[in-house]
Design a protein around this motif. Structure first.
Motif, PDB file in Angstrom:
ATOM      1  N   ARG A  59      -4.625  -4.436   1.601  1.00 42.94           N
ATOM      2  CA  ARG A  59      -4.910  -3.392   2.579  1.00 42.94           C
ATOM      3  C   ARG A  59      -3.681  -2.561   2.943  1.00 42.94           C
ATOM      4  NH1 ARG A  59      -8.083  -7.726   4.576  1.00 42.94           N
ATOM      5  NH2 ARG A  59      -6.497  -8.329   6.101  1.00 42.94           N
ATOM      6  N   GLN A  60      -2.583  -2.782   2.232  1.00 43.84           N
ATOM      7  CA  GLN A  60      -1.351  -2.062   2.550  1.00 43.84           C
ATOM      8  C   GLN A  60      -1.170  -0.839   1.652  1.00 43.84           C
ATOM      9  OE1 GLN A  60       0.025  -3.283   5.330  1.00 43.84           O
ATOM     10  NE2 GLN A  60      -1.651  -4.767   5.148  1.00 43.84           N
ATOM     11  N   ASP A  61      -0.218   0.022   2.030  1.00 42.70           N
ATOM     12  CA  ASP A  61       0.091   1.194   1.214  1.00 42.70           C
ATOM     13  C   ASP A  61       0.676   0.759  -0.123  1.00 42.70           C
ATOM     14  OD1 ASP A  61      -0.820   2.889   3.159  1.00 42.70           O
ATOM     15  OD2 ASP A  61       1.156   3.267   4.035  1.00 42.70           O
ATOM     16  N   GLU A  62       0.659   1.671  -1.090  1.00 44.42           N
ATOM     17  CA  GLU A  62       1.021   1.331  -2.461  1.00 44.42           C
ATOM     18  C   GLU A  62       2.425   0.752  -2.600  1.00 44.42           C
ATOM     19  OE1 GLU A  62       0.798   0.751  -6.532  1.00 44.42           O
ATOM     20  OE2 GLU A  62      -0.744   1.002  -4.985  1.00 44.42           O
ATOM     21  N   ALA A  63       3.390   1.315  -1.907  1.00 43.35           N
ATOM     22  CA  ALA A  63       4.763   0.811  -2.023  1.00 43.35           C
ATOM     23  C   ALA A  63       4.855  -0.642  -1.583  1.00 43.35           C
ATOM     24  CB  ALA A  63       5.716   1.667  -1.184  1.00 43.35           C
ATOM     25  N   VAL A  64       4.107  -0.989  -0.540  1.00 43.96           N
ATOM     26  CA  VAL A  64       4.093  -2.366  -0.049  1.00 43.96           C
ATOM     27  C   VAL A  64       3.371  -3.265  -1.041  1.00 43.96           C
ATOM     28  CG1 VAL A  64       3.353  -3.892   1.822  1.00 43.96           C
ATOM     29  CG2 VAL A  64       4.189  -1.586   2.343  1.00 43.96           C
ATOM     30  N   ARG A  65       2.265  -2.781  -1.611  1.00 42.96           N
ATOM     31  CA  ARG A  65       1.516  -3.586  -2.587  1.00 42.96           C
ATOM     32  C   ARG A  65       2.346  -3.859  -3.831  1.00 42.96           C
ATOM     33  NH1 ARG A  65      -2.802  -0.056  -1.419  1.00 42.96           N
ATOM     34  NH2 ARG A  65      -2.756   0.780  -3.532  1.00 42.96           N
ATOM     35  N   VAL A  66       3.142  -2.869  -4.238  1.00 46.44           N
ATOM     36  CA  VAL A  66       4.011  -3.058  -5.407  1.00 46.44           C
ATOM     37  C   VAL A  66       4.994  -4.197  -5.156  1.00 46.44           C
ATOM     38  CG1 VAL A  66       5.880  -2.017  -6.756  1.00 46.44           C
ATOM     39  CG2 VAL A  66       3.800  -0.712  -6.308  1.00 46.44           C
ATOM     40  N   GLU A  67       5.633  -4.194  -3.992  1.00 44.57           N
ATOM     41  CA  GLU A  67       6.584  -5.256  -3.668  1.00 44.57           C
ATOM     42  C   GLU A  67       5.871  -6.596  -3.523  1.00 44.57           C
ATOM     43  OE1 GLU A  67       9.846  -7.250  -3.388  1.00 44.57           O
ATOM     44  OE2 GLU A  67       9.878  -5.089  -3.738  1.00 44.57           O
ATOM     45  N   ALA A  68       4.673  -6.580  -2.971  1.00 41.36           N
ATOM     46  CA  ALA A  68       3.896  -7.815  -2.835  1.00 41.36           C
ATOM     47  C   ALA A  68       3.593  -8.405  -4.207  1.00 41.36           C
ATOM     48  CB  ALA A  68       2.598  -7.536  -2.082  1.00 41.36           C
ATOM     49  N   ARG A  69       3.286  -7.551  -5.176  1.00 40.40           N
ATOM     50  CA  ARG A  69       3.031  -8.045  -6.536  1.00 40.40           C
ATOM     51  C   ARG A  69       4.292  -8.647  -7.134  1.00 40.40           C
ATOM     52  NH1 ARG A  69      -0.609  -3.486  -6.673  1.00 40.40           N
ATOM     53  NH2 ARG A  69       0.972  -2.065  -7.507  1.00 40.40           N
ATOM     54  N   HIS A  70       5.436  -8.060  -6.819  1.00 41.45           N
ATOM     55  CA  HIS A  70       6.710  -8.627  -7.293  1.00 41.45           C
ATOM     56  C   HIS A  70       6.897 -10.049  -6.741  1.00 41.45           C
ATOM     57  CE1 HIS A  70       7.733  -5.002  -9.199  1.00 41.45           C
ATOM     58  NE2 HIS A  70       8.326  -4.374  -8.201  1.00 41.45           N
TER      59      HIS A  70
END
Length: 208
Positions: A132-143
Motif C-alpha cells: 500500500r506504499q508509494d513505489e519508491a518505498v515498495r522498491v526498497e521493501a523488495r530489496h
C-alpha cells in the motif's frame, strides 16, 4: 617531506569525520528505523521523529525531500541492522557447533523475537503494509525481502535447491507474524512447531 606527509594524513582524518549535519541525519534515520518497526509506516510522523531525535520539525527538509525519502532510508537502515544482527548471532552459534541453517532457523524463530519488534525483522514487521506504499518505498521493501532470501540461501546445505530459500523465508516470516498476533503459549507453540518442521527439512544428508 615527513611533515608534509603527516599534514596530509591529518587532513584526511579530519575530512573523514562526519559533519554535524551528517550526524543529525543519521540520528533521524536511526529513530525512524525503530519507529517504523514499532508502529508501522504510519509510525513515521515527521514531527514525532524529529522530536525524538532531538531536532526541530522545521529542520526536516534540510535532510530529506519528503517523508517517503525518510521511509526509504529507514527501511534500508532497519534491513541492514537485521541482517547484521542475524549474521552475528549465527556466527556465535556456529562456534558452539551445529550447522549454519540450524543456527539461522533457531535464531530467527526464537521466542524472544515475539516481543522484540523495534529492533527485529523489518520484513516481518511490515510485510502486510508494503503493497500500500508509494513505489519508491515498495522498491526498497523488495530489496529487504531479497536480502532476507539471500541470507537464507547462504545458510542452506550445499545439496539444497537454492530456490527453497524463498519458501523457507516466507515460512519463517509468516510464523513470526502469526506468533506475534496470537502471543502467549499459542504464539510460542507456532514458533516451536515451525522450527521443528524447518529443521527436519534438512536433518539428513541425502544419499547419492
Amino acid at each position: 617531506m615527513t611533515k608534509l606527509y603527516g599534514l596530509c594524513n591529518m587532513m584526511v582524518i579530519m575530512s573523514s569525520s562526519p559533519t554535524r549535519k551528517e550526524l543529525s541525519h543519521a540520528r533521524i534515520v536511526d529513530v525512524a528505523s525503530k519507529a517504523i518497526r514499532r508502529a508501522g509506516y504510519s509510525g513515521i510522523g515527521v514531527a514525532d521523529i524529529m522530536k525524538e531525535a532531538g531536532l526541530t520539525h522545521g529542520g526536516f527538509y534540510a535532510h530529506f525531500e519528503s517523508r517517503d525519502a525518510l521511509v526509504v532510508e529507514a527501511l534500508a537502515r532497519a534491513g541492514k541492522e537485521n541482517i547484521e544482527s542475524l549474521t552475528e548471532v549465527i556466527e556465535r552459534r556456529l562456534a558452539k557447533g551445529g550447522t549454519r541453517y540450524q543456527a539461522l532457523v533457531e535464531t530467527y524463530l526464537h521466542q524472544a523475537h515475539m516481543k522484540r519488534v523495534e529492533d527485529g525483522c523489518v520484513v516481518a514487521a511490515l510485510s502486510s503494509e508494503m503493497t500500500r506504499q508509494d513505489e519508491a518505498v515498495r522498491v526498497e521493501a523488495r530489496h529487504r525481502v531479497d536480502a532476507m532470501i539471500a541470507l537464507v540461501q547462504t545458510a542452506l546445505p550445499e545439496y539444497a535447491d537454492k530456490n527453497e530459500a524463498s519458501v523457507i523465508t516466507a515460512t519463517m516470516v509468516g510464523a513470526l507474524q502469526l506468533a506475534r498476533t496470537l502471543g502467549g503459549k499459542a504464539g510460542h507453540a507456532i514458533l516451536a512447531h515451525t522450527r521443528q518442521a524447518l529443521l527436519e527439512r534438512y536433518q539428513h544428508t541425502p544419499q547419492h
